[in-house]
Design a protein around this motif. Structure first.
Motif, PDB file in Angstrom:
ATOM      1  N   HIS A  35       0.833  -1.203   0.000  1.00 43.19           N
ATOM      2  CA  HIS A  35       0.000   0.000   0.000  1.00 43.19           C
ATOM      3  C   HIS A  35       0.869   1.255   0.000  1.00 43.19           C
ATOM      4  O   HIS A  35       0.593   2.215  -0.733  1.00 43.19           O
ATOM      5  N   ARG A  36       1.928   1.263   0.799  1.00 43.31           N
ATOM      6  CA  ARG A  36       2.850   2.408   0.841  1.00 43.31           C
ATOM      7  C   ARG A  36       3.524   2.650  -0.501  1.00 43.31           C
ATOM      8  O   ARG A  36       3.874   3.778  -0.830  1.00 43.31           O
ATOM      9  N   GLN A  37       3.722   1.576  -1.254  1.00 43.87           N
ATOM     10  CA  GLN A  37       4.342   1.699  -2.575  1.00 43.87           C
ATOM     11  C   GLN A  37       3.328   2.069  -3.652  1.00 43.87           C
ATOM     12  O   GLN A  37       3.695   2.216  -4.812  1.00 43.87           O
ATOM     13  N   LYS A 126      12.050  -5.503   6.659  1.00 42.41           N
ATOM     14  CA  LYS A 126      11.064  -4.782   5.848  1.00 42.41           C
ATOM     15  C   LYS A 126      11.696  -4.011   4.697  1.00 42.41           C
ATOM     16  O   LYS A 126      11.095  -3.872   3.631  1.00 42.41           O
ATOM     17  N   VAL A 127      12.927  -3.527   4.886  1.00 41.66           N
ATOM     18  CA  VAL A 127      13.608  -2.782   3.817  1.00 41.66           C
ATOM     19  C   VAL A 127      13.889  -3.725   2.642  1.00 41.66           C
ATOM     20  O   VAL A 127      13.608  -3.400   1.486  1.00 41.66           O
ATOM     21  N   ALA A 128      14.435  -4.886   2.942  1.00 41.51           N
ATOM     22  CA  ALA A 128      14.729  -5.858   1.882  1.00 41.51           C
ATOM     23  C   ALA A 128      13.442  -6.353   1.225  1.00 41.51           C
ATOM     24  O   ALA A 128      13.388  -6.509   0.003  1.00 41.51           O
ATOM     25  N   LEU A 129      12.405  -6.578   2.024  1.00 43.33           N
ATOM     26  CA  LEU A 129      11.136  -7.046   1.467  1.00 43.33           C
ATOM     27  C   LEU A 129      10.525  -5.977   0.561  1.00 43.33           C
ATOM     28  O   LEU A 129      10.037  -6.281  -0.527  1.00 43.33           O
ATOM     29  N   SER A 130      10.586  -4.736   0.981  1.00 43.70           N
ATOM     30  CA  SER A 130      10.069  -3.635   0.164  1.00 43.70           C
ATOM     31  C   SER A 130      10.810  -3.564  -1.171  1.00 43.70           C
ATOM     32  O   SER A 130      10.198  -3.402  -2.237  1.00 43.70           O
ATOM     33  N   THR A 134       9.292  -4.134  -4.959  1.00 44.63           N
ATOM     34  CA  THR A 134       9.522  -3.158  -6.028  1.00 44.63           C
ATOM     35  C   THR A 134      10.135  -3.846  -7.241  1.00 44.63           C
ATOM     36  O   THR A 134       9.707  -3.608  -8.371  1.00 44.63           O
ATOM     37  N   ASP A 135      11.144  -4.685  -7.005  1.00 43.95           N
ATOM     38  CA  ASP A 135      11.786  -5.419  -8.106  1.00 43.95           C
ATOM     39  C   ASP A 135      10.796  -6.330  -8.831  1.00 43.95           C
ATOM     40  O   ASP A 135      10.767  -6.381 -10.055  1.00 43.95           O
TER      41      ASP A 135
END
Length: 140
Positions: A35-37, A126-130, A134-135
């Motif tokens: 949702h944030r993305q 969460k940073v890696a998951l985000s 994105t990828d």
């Protein structure tokens, strides 16, 4: 069955009933990041095989959020642990889950859906998951 085993089995049954099936903390983490993305999605569409956790129709993509223990994640400790009590029952249960996951994934691929599986252990970073989301979704 002894009285002690009966009581333990009742306690185990009650504890297992409390295990969430939908709206789990790991699902909420993934949904929040999506949702944030800026991604919009639907949840648990009953018209699709396996009632996928997250469906992104615009991207023709489905995201399954799997608990490592329940879905037998072979790349983490939690996914390979098995209870000592009733070990055969647990092994059978998890193997059935894995087989069902493969069958559902095949059915969805045949329907033209792209599948992403997010494991419980991945939600800790969460940073890696985000970045992974994105990828996986950014090029679509």
């Amino acid at each position: 069955m002894s009285r002690n085993n009966f009581t333990t089995n009742l306690q185990t049954r009650e504890r297992m009933r409390k295990v969430g099936v939908v709206n789990t903390p790991i699902e909420r983490i993934v949904r929040s990041l999506l949702h944030r993305q800026g991604y919009r999605f639907t949840l648990r569409r009953k018209d699709l095989p396996g009632k996928p956790d997250i469906v992104l129709p615009k991207y023709r993509t489905i995201i399954f959020v799997h608990g490592c223990f329940w879905h037998g994640h072979e790349l983490c400790r939690k996914g390979t642990l098995r209870p000592k009590r009733n070990a055969e029952i647990w092994e059978t249960k998890i193997q059935k889950n894995v087989a069902r996951d493969l069958r559902v994934t095949d059915e969805l691929h045949e329907l033209g859906w792209r599948i992403i599986v997010i494991w419980e252990c991945e939600t800790k970073d969460k940073v890696a998951l985000s970045a992974r989301l994105t990828d996986e979704l950014g090029d679509r």
